[in-house]
Scaffold this active site. Structure first.
Site, PDB file in Angstrom:
ATOM      1  N   SER A 130     -13.840 -28.499   5.207  1.00  0.00           N
ATOM      2  CA  SER A 130     -14.145 -27.295   5.977  1.00  0.00           C
ATOM      3  C   SER A 130     -12.956 -26.895   6.829  1.00  0.00           C
ATOM      4  CB  SER A 130     -15.360 -27.518   6.881  1.00  0.00           C
ATOM      5  OG  SER A 130     -15.615 -26.341   7.637  1.00  0.00           O
ATOM      6  N   LYS A 184     -21.578 -31.386   3.948  1.00  0.00           N
ATOM      7  CA  LYS A 184     -20.817 -30.130   3.958  1.00  0.00           C
ATOM      8  C   LYS A 184     -21.752 -28.939   3.734  1.00  0.00           C
ATOM      9  CE  LYS A 184     -17.255 -27.297   3.719  1.00  0.00           C
ATOM     10  NZ  LYS A 184     -17.688 -26.108   2.988  1.00  0.00           N
ATOM     11  N   HIS A 187     -23.489 -28.309   6.945  1.00  0.00           N
ATOM     12  CA  HIS A 187     -22.508 -27.659   7.828  1.00  0.00           C
ATOM     13  C   HIS A 187     -22.494 -26.163   7.576  1.00  0.00           C
ATOM     14  CE1 HIS A 187     -18.550 -25.774   8.318  1.00  0.00           C
ATOM     15  NE2 HIS A 187     -18.360 -26.573   9.354  1.00  0.00           N
ATOM     16  N   ASN A 188     -22.436 -25.769   6.321  1.00  0.00           N
ATOM     17  CA  ASN A 188     -22.388 -24.343   6.002  1.00  0.00           C
ATOM     18  C   ASN A 188     -23.691 -23.643   6.354  1.00  0.00           C
ATOM     19  OD1 ASN A 188     -19.914 -25.117   4.980  1.00  0.00           O
ATOM     20  ND2 ASN A 188     -20.094 -23.924   3.115  1.00  0.00           N
ATOM     21  N   GLU A 191     -23.513 -23.013   9.907  1.00  0.00           N
ATOM     22  CA  GLU A 191     -22.562 -21.910  10.061  1.00  0.00           C
ATOM     23  C   GLU A 191     -23.252 -20.560   9.858  1.00  0.00           C
ATOM     24  OE1 GLU A 191     -19.106 -20.311   7.156  1.00  0.00           O
ATOM     25  OE2 GLU A 191     -18.886 -22.402   7.781  1.00  0.00           O
TER      26      GLU A 191
END
Length: 481
Positions: A130, A184, A187-188, A191
């Site tokens: 990232s 990940k 995480h997105n 986001e």
């Protein structure tokens, strides 16, 4: 060819090129390969002075350039392209070698690939990266999965090229098989929620408080000096302050209001449903993007009546701005908490031992959602590895409690004005759902039992029960004995 390269990168589009340069800048000899050799040559011609590169045109030449155990990083489009590259290189590798997938792969694909390659003695390391193209070059947040053995060999290299905060690398071994790509993905998803919450705050400040984009940019700059300090708040101010050079209009006024997505937010929501993990803020943020792009539906709804408008005096606008800051902060805490809950749920489902405090640590730098309060999230999980929720930590609980009145007022004002705040509303509703002593789910269970004999549990004794709704007197029977 001499086997002199410590790592190889195949797939030299923007991310692959910048990661290769990052490795070279940190003193590693990097073998380079791309489907079209012209791109390999261009990288060496333009950036060859940055370090030691070994350009290779064929797969065989590329593998031969790598030291054993071979570390081969693939940076290609997720899906079939990744499988094609694996199929091309795996037959050329030996037991103990490793393939590192640094793309945005779905974690289920990573688990499948890891299992197949493990049976051939090859380590497959699904690695979340990232930070975008700048992070790839200057230091991203890196989330490698795979075996412990592979991290022993590869980890020091990834830690060296990662971002560093207070001397600590933003890289850690997340867990086995697909754990890195799973984290990940989450995480997105966070986001997505973070960006939607910021966008809703902007919408409210513009349409309720009547501030200009330039004035809102200054508000975000002020917020970025406090507890909301984060990369996304910082760049929001930059985007809002930007003026379109062709028209002299605010940049946000010349961009079509239809948000796009690459799919990781959608994967997060789909996976959360499979896990039974209630990521409501992330889900609403994802659906908000989808809705913004449905031009025909928007055209059909546009003539319909909305809320009322009422001009605010300057001191009222200033007070409202403070309320929006409170609502934004509380909603962000909820969205991040949902993400951490989902990581915990995924770890339980797939047998991963994920240190949630370490996840917070490696997201403090390099990644898109890096924020000051990640230090506190890290500390909370370090103090209590069994922490169920951020709101079980005293300081976060107190801050969200302090935001109660302004948070509710902001959502109410938005409803009165007809301004959509799906992520604010979902965060508040989630908070109220979990803090409620009694929920209407009892009625839902009764309805399910009525039409489908799905049974229910009583509050006064153990067991599963079914009411015989069609019989006289509606007798009840226990179904689990």
């Amino acid at each position: 060819m001499d086997a002199s390269a410590q790592i190889g990168v195949t797939g030299l589009a923007v991310m692959g090129r910048n990661l290769a340069r990052n490795f070279a800048r940190n003193g590693y000899t990097v073998a380079l390969h791309n489907r079209t050799a012209a791109r390999t040559r261009a990288l060496v011609e333009e950036f060859g002075r940055e370090g030691s590169f070994v350009p290779c045109e064929s797969a065989e030449e590329f593998v031969a350039a790598l030291e054993r155990p071979r570390r081969l990083m693939i940076m290609v489009k997720a899906g079939d392209a990744t499988d094609a590259v694996i199929d091309e290189f795996a037959p050329l590798l030996e037991p103990g070698d490793m393939i590192i997938d640094g793309g945005n792969a779905h974690f289920a694909d990573t688990r499948r690939r890891e299992k197949a390659l493990r049976e051939r003695g090859i380590h497959f390391v699904g690695t979340g990266v990232s930070g975008g193209e700048e992070g790839a070059l200057h230091g991203p947040s890196i989330m490698p999965g795979g075996s412990t053995e592979s991290y022993t060999v590869l980890g020091p290299m990834l830690e060296k090229i990662s971002a560093h905060v207070e001397g600590e690398p933003c890289c850690t071994h997340i867990g086995t098989d697909g754990a890195g790509h799973f984290v990940k993905m989450v995480h997105n998803g966070i986001e997505y929620a973070d960006m939607q919450l910021i966008a809703e705050a902007y919408h409210l400040l513009r349409d309720v408080a009547d501030y200009t984009p330039a004035e809102i940019a200054e508000i975000f700059r002020r917020w970025n000096k406090g507890r909301l300090n984060s990369y996304l708040i910082e760049i929001t101010a930059e985007v809002l302050a930007h003026t379109d050079p062709a028209t002299d209009a605010p940049f946000v006024d010349i961009v079509r209001d239809a948000a796009e997505q690459k799919g990781t937010g959608r994967w997060t929501v789909q996976t959360a449903l499979d896990l039974g993990s209630p990521v409501t803020a992330i889900a609403q943020a994802t659906f908000a993007r989808v809705a913004s792009s449905r031009s025909e539906l928007r055209a059909a709804y546009r003539p319909l009546p909305g809320g009322t408008a009422q001009e605010l005096h300057r001191h009222e606008a200033e007070r409202f701005t403070e309320q929006v800051e409170q609502a934004l902060y509380a909603s962000k805490v909820i969205a991040y908490d949902q993400g951490w809950t989902m990581i915990r749920d995924g770890a339980a489902e797939y047998g991963w031992d994920i240190d949630l405090g370490e996840v917070a640590k490696i997201w403090r730098g390099g990644c898109i959602i890096r924020a000051a309060f990640l230090d506190r999230i890290r500390a909370a999980h370090a103090a209590n590895r069994d922490l169920v929720s951020l709101l079980a930590e005293d300081r976060f609980a107190a801050e969200v409690a302090d935001a109660q009145v302004p948070w509710r007022e902001v959502v109410a004002i938005a409803a009165h004005r007809g301004i959509p705040v799906p992520a604010f509303s979902a965060s508040l509703a989630f908070y109220d759902t979990l803090r409620s002593q009694h929920l209407p789910a009892a009625l839902i269970q009764g309805l399910r039992d009525f039409f489908g004999a799905h049974t229910y549990h009583r509050t006064d004794r153990d067991g599963s029960y079914h009411t015989h709704w069609a019989e006289s007197g509606r007798p009840e029977s226990r179904t689990d004995i």
